[in-house]
Design a protein around this motif. Structure first.
Motif, short mmCIF file in Angstrom:
data_model
loop_
_atom_site.label_atom_id
_atom_site.label_comp_id
_atom_site.label_asym_id
_atom_site.label_seq_id
_atom_site.Cartn_x
_atom_site.Cartn_y
_atom_site.Cartn_z
N ASN A 340 91.99 44.02 -10.30
CA ASN A 340 92.96 42.94 -10.08
C ASN A 340 93.02 42.09 -11.35
O ASN A 340 92.04 41.45 -11.72
CB ASN A 340 92.49 42.10 -8.87
N THR A 341 94.17 42.08 -12.00
CA THR A 341 94.26 41.41 -13.31
C THR A 341 94.75 39.96 -13.21
O THR A 341 95.01 39.33 -14.24
CB THR A 341 95.20 42.20 -14.26
N GLU A 342 94.84 39.44 -11.99
CA GLU A 342 95.28 38.04 -11.82
C GLU A 342 94.23 37.05 -12.32
O GLU A 342 93.03 37.29 -12.14
CB GLU A 342 95.47 37.72 -10.32
N GLY A 343 94.69 35.96 -12.88
CA GLY A 343 93.80 34.82 -13.14
C GLY A 343 92.88 34.95 -14.32
O GLY A 343 91.85 34.28 -14.40
N GLY A 344 93.23 35.81 -15.29
CA GLY A 344 92.34 36.04 -16.43
C GLY A 344 92.42 34.95 -17.50
O GLY A 344 93.42 34.23 -17.61
N THR A 345 91.35 34.83 -18.27
CA THR A 345 91.31 33.90 -19.41
C THR A 345 91.10 34.72 -20.68
O THR A 345 90.17 35.53 -20.73
CB THR A 345 90.11 32.94 -19.26
N GLN A 346 91.94 34.49 -21.69
CA GLN A 346 91.83 35.27 -22.91
C GLN A 346 90.99 34.54 -23.97
O GLN A 346 90.96 33.31 -23.99
CB GLN A 346 93.23 35.56 -23.47
N TRP A 347 90.40 35.34 -24.83
CA TRP A 347 89.51 34.79 -25.86
C TRP A 347 89.53 35.68 -27.09
O TRP A 347 89.69 36.89 -26.99
CB TRP A 347 88.10 34.71 -25.29
N MET A 348 89.37 35.05 -28.26
CA MET A 348 89.18 35.82 -29.50
C MET A 348 87.95 35.27 -30.22
O MET A 348 87.76 34.05 -30.25
CB MET A 348 90.42 35.65 -30.40
N GLY A 349 87.13 36.14 -30.75
CA GLY A 349 85.92 35.68 -31.44
C GLY A 349 85.76 36.37 -32.78
O GLY A 349 86.26 37.48 -33.00
N PHE A 350 85.02 35.68 -33.66
CA PHE A 350 84.81 36.17 -35.03
C PHE A 350 83.42 36.80 -35.16
O PHE A 350 82.42 36.08 -35.30
CB PHE A 350 84.90 35.00 -36.02
N ARG A 351 83.36 38.13 -35.13
CA ARG A 351 82.06 38.77 -35.40
C ARG A 351 81.74 38.59 -36.88
O ARG A 351 82.59 38.87 -37.73
CB ARG A 351 82.11 40.27 -35.09
N PRO A 352 80.51 38.18 -37.20
CA PRO A 352 80.14 38.04 -38.62
C PRO A 352 79.59 39.38 -39.12
O PRO A 352 78.50 39.77 -38.72
CB PRO A 352 79.05 36.97 -38.59
N SER A 353 80.32 40.08 -39.98
CA SER A 353 79.95 41.47 -40.25
C SER A 353 79.74 41.77 -41.72
O SER A 353 80.58 41.45 -42.56
CB SER A 353 81.04 42.38 -39.70
N LEU A 354 78.64 42.46 -41.99
CA LEU A 354 78.37 42.98 -43.32
C LEU A 354 78.73 44.46 -43.33
O LEU A 354 78.68 45.12 -42.30
CB LEU A 354 76.90 42.73 -43.67
N PRO A 355 79.10 44.99 -44.51
CA PRO A 355 79.65 46.35 -44.52
C PRO A 355 78.66 47.44 -44.13
O PRO A 355 79.08 48.53 -43.76
CB PRO A 355 80.13 46.52 -45.97
N ASP A 356 77.35 47.17 -44.22
CA ASP A 356 76.40 48.23 -43.86
C ASP A 356 75.84 48.05 -42.45
O ASP A 356 74.84 48.67 -42.08
CB ASP A 356 75.26 48.31 -44.89
N SER A 357 76.45 47.18 -41.64
CA SER A 357 76.09 46.94 -40.22
C SER A 357 74.77 46.20 -40.02
O SER A 357 74.40 45.94 -38.88
CB SER A 357 75.99 48.23 -39.38
N LEU A 358 74.04 45.91 -41.07
CA LEU A 358 72.79 45.16 -40.89
C LEU A 358 73.02 43.69 -41.20
O LEU A 358 73.80 43.37 -42.10
CB LEU A 358 71.69 45.67 -41.83
N PRO A 359 72.33 42.78 -40.51
CA PRO A 359 72.42 41.36 -40.88
C PRO A 359 71.65 41.09 -42.17
O PRO A 359 70.92 41.95 -42.65
CB PRO A 359 71.74 40.66 -39.71
N VAL A 360 71.83 39.89 -42.71
CA VAL A 360 70.95 39.41 -43.76
C VAL A 360 69.87 38.57 -43.09
O VAL A 360 70.17 37.62 -42.36
CB VAL A 360 71.72 38.51 -44.77
N ILE A 361 68.61 38.95 -43.32
CA ILE A 361 67.47 38.16 -42.82
C ILE A 361 66.51 38.06 -43.99
O ILE A 361 65.85 39.05 -44.36
CB ILE A 361 66.78 38.81 -41.60
N GLY A 362 66.45 36.89 -44.61
CA GLY A 362 65.58 36.75 -45.78
C GLY A 362 65.99 35.53 -46.59
O GLY A 362 66.98 34.87 -46.29
#
Ligand SMILES: Cc1cc2nc3c(=O)[nH]c(=O)nc-3n(C[C@H](O)[C@H](O)[C@H](O)COP(=O)(O)OP(=O)(O)OC[C@H]3O[C@@H](n4cnc5c(N)ncnc54)[C@H](O)[C@@H]3O)c2cc1C
Length: 412
Positions: A340-362
């Motif tokens: 049932n598709t009634e009553g939906g709420t739409q959303w858009m979000g910004f994935r923070p992405s690096l080209p090699d799929s790994l985050p930066v941790i350091g």
């Protein structure tokens, strides 16, 4: 020794990190220009997708991309005005998909997933969070024997990484786990150790409340620049300045702007994603469903259903194109005929992405007292608890639980 630590960003990465640093005895202040869970961490699919060990840049992916791009509302789109701007990122993405590099990235991603899974268990216990988890597993669906066979190497990879799964090779076996699916789905893979939160926004808010209850502070501030000093870091705000012993930068898809003020040029882009959340009663969804060939998922959020995914490469400034959410919902009605598709709420979000799929941790290459923790792409919720423990080890100058070399800021 207690340190004064400022965490920039109150998304899932910033808040989980703040809690871990507080647990380690530091005095922690979180700053965000919008507040808790205001961006990507608010509306995602809510999955702790630990079985997803494979990086996005798989060998051969560049051959599939042109087919996806032909459909302007398909699973992958590049805004024409943005094509030139994103070309260097795409080139790096292609380089990450070369077989040798892919294998290195796979091992790094799997090690972060293992750590994050164990760290999430510790976190849930420490914040009394079990009531916010759904442990129903996930089913990845295929529409033909050929599509299923093509996925088998990925399942073999998961087996090699100790991931539990069951392959379902009939419509009946699928219907036993999830009634109401279209008969077009002939095969599936079921991963039992996949967890979803009841609502990713409420999960971050819960963690933020625990952090506050334990004496942590969260304030609204826009950060403009970071400068290393002899004794720590100077943080430039809109109208004033702050000093801290250490800064952790967790500003999601905006992090590279602040890293640049230190002299680090990090190729962070955003993969914009869309969804629609339907209220309780929309469909009797028994688990997280992944529609493999179509780039979107269905997950249960607060008893309702969230339908979403897609990747739109268009930067941070273009307005959302909610036709993409409409298209996904339309497709979902074919896959889940009773939806049932009634009553939906739409959303858009910004994935923070690096080209090699790994985050930066350091640490920043130019300021050892600034620790980076951003760029988790499609997996920020999944990898949040592991990231927080790694940042904790870095702040305390302890050895990290996994090798941090693949996550270094200087790898680009
Ligand atoms: C459609 C979709 C579905 C997804 N599904 C999943 C999923 O099921 N599982 C999963 O693991 N991941 C999923 N993701 C990815 C996940 O949402 C992100 O990886 C994660 O939320 C990133 O968290 P973050 O804390 O790094 O960034 P954010 O949540 O974006 O937080 C960054 C914060 O930094 C603040 N900020 C930025 N710049 C400044 C500044 N200069 N001064 C002050 N504050 C600043 C922002 O206001 C923001 O609050 C999905 C993403 C999308 C779009």
């Amino acid at each position: 020794m207690t340190k004064q630590v400022v965490v920039i960003g109150a998304g899932i990465i910033g808040i989980t990190t703040a809690l871990e640093l507080q647990r380690r005895g530091h005095s922690v202040l979180v700053l965000d220009r919008e507040g808790v869970a205001a961006q990507a961490s608010a509306g995602n699919a809510g999955a702790f997708a630990f079985p997803e060990v494979e990086p996005l840049a798989t060998p051969g992916i560049m051959k599939k991309a042109p087919k996806w791009l032909l459909d302007p509302l398909g699973p992958l789109s590049i805004k024409p005005a943005y094509a030139l701007k994103i070309a260097p990122w795409m080139y790096r993405f292609w380089r990450a998909s070369r077989p040798g590099r892919y294998t290195e990235l796979l091992h790094a991603q799997a090690s972060l997933m293992d750590l994050s899974s164990a760290a999430l268990t510790r976190l849930i216990t420490s914040v009394d969070g079990e009531a916010m988890m759904q442990r129903d597993g996930q089913m990845q669906l295929y529409e033909s024997e050929a599509e299923f066979r093509a996925s088998l190497p990925t399942w073999e990879l998961r087996r090699q990484h100790g991931i539990d799964f069951e392959l379902l090779e009939s419509r009946e076996a699928i219907a036993e786990r999830q009634p109401g699916l279209s008969p077009r789905f002939t095969h599936a893979g079921f991963t039992p150790n996949w967890i979803n939160t009841v609502d990713p926004k409420k999960w971050v808010e819960h963690l933020a409340q625990v952090f506050r209850d334990r004496g942590g502070r969260i304030e609204h501030q826009e950060i403009r620049a970071l400068t290393p000093t002899d004794i720590g870091v100077r943080i430039t705000l809109a109208e004033s300045e702050l000093e801290a012993d250490k800064v952790v930068l967790c500003a999601g898809a905006w992090s590279h702007h602040l890293a640049r003020t230190l002299g680090d040029h990090i190729p962070l882009e955003t993969e914009r994603g869309y969804n629609t959340t339907l209220p309780e009663g929309a469909f009797d969804l028994r688990m997280h469903l992944t529609f493999s060939g179509h780039g979107f998922v269905a997950s249960r959020i607060n008893g309702g259903v969230r339908i979403g995914g897609a990747v739109e490469l268009g930067g941070l400034d273009l307005p959302p194109n909610f036709k993409r959410a409409d298209t996904l919902l339309q497709k979902a009605t074919q896959f889940l005929p009773g939806l049932n598709t009634e009553g939906g709420t739409q959303w858009m979000g910004f994935r923070p992405s690096l080209p090699d799929s790994l985050p930066v941790i350091g640490a920043s290459s130019h300021a050892r007292d600034v620790i980076y923790a951003f760029g988790h792409g499609h997996l920020g919720l999944t990898q949040s608890a592991g990231t927080a423990e790694l940042v904790g080890a870095l702040i305390d100058e302890q050895s990290a639980q996994i090798s941090l070399t693949p996550f270094s800021a200087s790898r680009f």
